[in-house]
Design an enzyme around this catalytic site. Sequence first.
Site, PDB file in Angstrom:
ATOM      1  N   CYS A  59       0.832  -1.186   0.000  1.00 51.96           N
ATOM      2  CA  CYS A  59       0.000   0.000   0.000  1.00 51.96           C
ATOM      3  C   CYS A  59       0.872   1.243   0.000  1.00 51.96           C
ATOM      4  CB  CYS A  59      -0.897   0.009   1.245  1.00 51.96           C
ATOM      5  SG  CYS A  59      -1.913  -1.492   1.437  1.00 51.96           S
ATOM      6  N   GLU A  77       3.747  -6.582   4.274  1.00 53.43           N
ATOM      7  CA  GLU A  77       3.245  -7.895   4.663  1.00 53.43           C
ATOM      8  C   GLU A  77       4.008  -8.381   5.890  1.00 53.43           C
ATOM      9  OE1 GLU A  77       0.681  -9.121   3.131  1.00 53.43           O
ATOM     10  OE2 GLU A  77       0.716  -7.905   1.296  1.00 53.43           O
ATOM     11  N   SER A 112      10.666 -12.423  -5.853  1.00 51.89           N
ATOM     12  CA  SER A 112      11.901 -12.007  -6.525  1.00 51.89           C
ATOM     13  C   SER A 112      13.116 -12.669  -5.867  1.00 51.89           C
ATOM     14  CB  SER A 112      12.026 -10.479  -6.441  1.00 51.89           C
ATOM     15  OG  SER A 112      13.317 -10.056  -6.801  1.00 51.89           O
TER      16      SER A 112
END
Length: 616
Positions: free
Chosen positions: A2, A80, A379
């Site tokens: 966000c 997260e 990633s």
Amino acid sequence: MCGICGWVDFERDLRAARETAQAMTDTMACRGPDDEGLWIAPHAAIGHRRLAIIDLAGGRQPMLADDDGRKPAVLTYSGEVYNYRELRAELTARGHRFRTRSDTEVVLRAYVEWGEDLADRLNGMYAFAVWDARDEELLLVRDRMGIKPLYYYPTRHGVLFGSEPKAILANPLARRVLDIDGLRELMAFVKTPEHGVFTGMYEVRPGQLVRVNRDGVRKRRYWRLESHEHPDDVDSTVKTVRSLLDDIVARQLISDVPLCALLSGGLDSSTITALAAKDLREQHLGPVRSFAVDFAGYAEHFRPDLLRSTPDAPYVHQLARHVGAEHTDVVLDSADLMDPAVRGAVLRARDLPLGIGDMDTSLYLLFKAIRGHSTVALSGESADEVFGGYRWFHDAGAVAADSFPWLAGPGLAAHTGAERLFRDDVARALDLSGYRDELYREAIAEVPRLPGETGHERRMREISYLHLTRFVQILLDRKDRMSMAVGLEVRVPFCDHRLVEYVFNAPWSFKTFDGREKSLLRAAAADLLPESVLRRVKSPYPATQDRSYDQVLRDRADALLRAGDLPSARLIDTDKARALVDQPADGTGEPSARASLERLLQLDQWLNKYQVDLAL
């Protein structure tokens, strides 16, 4: 993932400043396209833009803690927390009640329970702010490795903060000023902790808490790298690395939206992709989706250089077949890379002229293409810093240099010579070599020492520390800005602090036990990868080799110089720039010409678009 922002002012009623607070929040729309919220009290305005990943129906922000009708805390949160389920169970056992399934609410209730000590309990990537209404105090928290950004700008009576500088700059209290120290930071190719580039702006340091109240600003490090005796032998270390990676990837696969892996065909991204494929297969969740960037004609006409000995595509396809991935190549050409709208979007995402030309533009376009299919991507970033993968880790000259090794190592000099275009008086005032030397001394003084460690092992601990605190954040910033510019969340398993701490303390002899780079990771992934990928020599993110790209770059720089009245005229020696433009674009010119011209174009555009006041 966000975008967050806010404004605290202890001498002003911010309920009358909703329009400004909303403008700050609106700048974060790219980071959070799914929802928005703005909470305002007399002395605090807290904004949020949401990219919904977990609990799509719940998790709206800013989120308020409700204790018997009282609202003691307000949270705006980005990121997260991968151990939120365990924390939720612990908090439930302590009597907390939850209204959503989101990790956001877990962070909020953790603050109510433990205050600022909650940071010690979090495993994840995050940047968040808590306004404590009981004490009228703001808490800013950033994750241990600096995966998620967080900036702040102290004012006379409070503070402005945001995920990116643009959120702060949307408030008229923030001045758009660049002084000589900010210019040094732009050009140094070293990430100085807490430096925000704009005068008066700061970045919350990785692993740091910042408190703001009526008494001012207070800072505390809740995490830093520490040195410990490594308890294991090589075989046990390999097993521990694999066990940690298994757990890390499993945690980072949790998502309520489509997820994929970024694949380059190197050891790092291939390991993450293979682990994700294995975990999804065991859960009967179908094949992993993977994506790779490529350039038209790149593999067929590839030319080895100092950093890249092989193209990615053959290895990407071998790995995708090996793990049964549902793979997509995103193929770009020079017209895509030189599109003015795309280059403008990249600058807007960066907020600063820090880009590396086509390697930023191609990453942005890769992420934009991925966003049409997935909202989350895993990633392989940071494995080279953690395991010692870069070539200069193994270059005797770079290791022995009394400087940051990436500035002394082979190949990167071409990316650090943009200052050569500066006017002589600016170059003297800048004194980049002196600035870099000062930063190096400060960083070396921080290195946690292990009693009795000497010689090469001591030096390699220093080099590992420099990469983990002054280099990897450059790449993490790039990945965050390019991905969040299109609303894509990128997760970085190799930045899990448990893995970083464990490998940092493994002896360098373990990290090279097979006579190569990243020995521990290669051994830990041996059963997952095809032999060709397992043995591939490190090759960094690709850059286009199309000569037409260099010609268009020169043409645009030439047009800029001919137009005159450059915003960058106070910095740039146009004769020096002209000499670079006039070099041939057939590969016989100076290797650093492309990087220097990219920086010229971007610096000029930035000064113009951002209306920066140069205070040199």
